[in-house]
Design a protein around this motif. Structure first.
Motif, short mmCIF file in Angstrom:
data_model
loop_
_atom_site.label_atom_id
_atom_site.label_comp_id
_atom_site.label_asym_id
_atom_site.label_seq_id
_atom_site.Cartn_x
_atom_site.Cartn_y
_atom_site.Cartn_z
N ILE A 9 19.07 22.43 13.32
CA ILE A 9 17.99 22.25 12.34
C ILE A 9 16.79 22.98 12.92
O ILE A 9 16.36 22.69 14.04
CB ILE A 9 17.64 20.77 12.14
CG1 ILE A 9 18.86 19.97 11.70
CG2 ILE A 9 16.49 20.64 11.13
CD1 ILE A 9 18.65 18.47 11.76
N VAL A 10 16.27 23.95 12.18
CA VAL A 10 15.06 24.67 12.59
C VAL A 10 13.93 24.16 11.71
O VAL A 10 14.01 24.23 10.48
CB VAL A 10 15.23 26.20 12.43
CG1 VAL A 10 13.95 26.91 12.86
CG2 VAL A 10 16.44 26.70 13.20
N LEU A 11 12.89 23.65 12.34
CA LEU A 11 11.73 23.14 11.62
C LEU A 11 10.57 24.11 11.83
O LEU A 11 10.10 24.28 12.96
CB LEU A 11 11.35 21.75 12.14
CG LEU A 11 12.49 20.72 12.08
CD1 LEU A 11 12.07 19.43 12.76
CD2 LEU A 11 12.92 20.48 10.64
N LEU A 12 10.17 24.76 10.76
CA LEU A 12 9.09 25.76 10.82
C LEU A 12 7.90 25.24 10.03
O LEU A 12 8.01 24.98 8.83
CB LEU A 12 9.58 27.09 10.23
CG LEU A 12 8.55 28.20 10.03
CD1 LEU A 12 7.94 28.65 11.36
CD2 LEU A 12 9.20 29.40 9.32
N GLU A 87 4.29 17.23 1.27
CA GLU A 87 3.80 15.91 1.65
C GLU A 87 4.92 14.90 1.87
O GLU A 87 4.74 13.70 1.69
CB GLU A 87 2.79 15.38 0.61
CG GLU A 87 1.55 16.24 0.51
CD GLU A 87 0.50 15.69 -0.43
OE1 GLU A 87 0.82 14.84 -1.28
OE2 GLU A 87 -0.65 16.12 -0.29
N ALA A 88 6.09 15.36 2.30
CA ALA A 88 7.24 14.48 2.53
C ALA A 88 7.02 13.59 3.76
O ALA A 88 6.50 14.04 4.78
CB ALA A 88 8.50 15.31 2.71
N GLY A 115 4.75 15.97 8.87
CA GLY A 115 6.20 15.81 8.73
C GLY A 115 7.04 16.61 9.70
O GLY A 115 8.01 16.09 10.26
N MET A 116 6.71 17.89 9.91
CA MET A 116 7.54 18.72 10.80
C MET A 116 7.53 18.18 12.23
O MET A 116 8.57 18.07 12.87
CB MET A 116 7.07 20.19 10.79
CG MET A 116 7.27 20.90 9.45
SD MET A 116 8.99 21.14 8.95
CE MET A 116 9.26 19.71 7.93
N HIS A 117 6.35 17.81 12.71
CA HIS A 117 6.24 17.28 14.08
C HIS A 117 6.94 15.93 14.18
O HIS A 117 7.70 15.69 15.13
CB HIS A 117 4.79 17.17 14.49
CG HIS A 117 4.61 16.91 15.96
ND1 HIS A 117 3.40 16.64 16.51
CD2 HIS A 117 5.48 16.88 16.99
CE1 HIS A 117 3.52 16.46 17.81
NE2 HIS A 117 4.78 16.59 18.13
#
Length: 172
Positions: A9-12, A87-88, A115-117
């Motif tokens: 999973i890559v979170l950008l 805004e998830a 959210g990403m962090h």
């Protein structure tokens, strides 16, 4: 593809956006963001990760970040623009990941903080080298990305399932 195949999973996080009195959803990238997004794309290519599916928030700044980053990739992956990413919450992000088809090996999510962090932190039970310490200390600045590896089905993604194998920021 076996569910035992390692997946990533890559979170950008979107690149730096302009501040505006208008709708937050429609904020475009700032000049720095337009410079950082392609660099993030090149760094992803350099990491050797071939993205099978990209999920992108519907905001203007995530669209523009993805457009500039994907231009650096040799092959454009299937891209789905998901309103749910804007805004998830952490729970909503995990639910979205759980819906990923099992034929996808590497998933990229282009989204927003916090959210990403929060997602990178929640999924990472362990880490390579100092990646977790760097992410914890440095936060998750614009155009940063984290790569989490796990084995199993996307339906099984939950807190602590993965290993943080890479963390990059434009300041690295």
């Amino acid at each position: 593809m076996s569910v035992d195949t390692p997946r990533r999973i890559v979170l950008l996080r979107h690149a730096k956006a302009e501040w505006s009195q208008d709708s937050d959803h429609e904020r475009p990238l700032a000049e720095r963001g337009r410079k950082d997004a392609p660099v993030a794309g090149r760094k992803l290519v350099d990491s050797g990760i071939v993205v099978d599916l990209a999920l992108c928030s519907t905001s203007a700044r995530t669209h523009e970040t993805w457009k500039l980053a994907v231009h650096e990739m040799p092959k454009r992956p299937k891209t789905v623009y998901a309103e749910r990413l804007y805004e998830a919450s952490l729970g909503e992000l995990i639910a979205l990941i759980n819906e990923t088809p099992d034929e996808v090996r590497n998933l990229l999510i282009i989204g927003h903080n916090p959210g990403m962090h929060a997602l990178a932190d929640a999924l990472s039970a362990s880490a390579e080298g100092d990646t977790l310490a760097r992410m914890t200390h440095g936060g998750f600045p614009t155009a940063a990305f984290a790569v989490i590896e796990f084995s199993g089905s996307w339906k099984g993604v939950e807190h602590g399932v993965g290993k943080l194998i890479e963390y990059w920021t434009p300041n690295d």
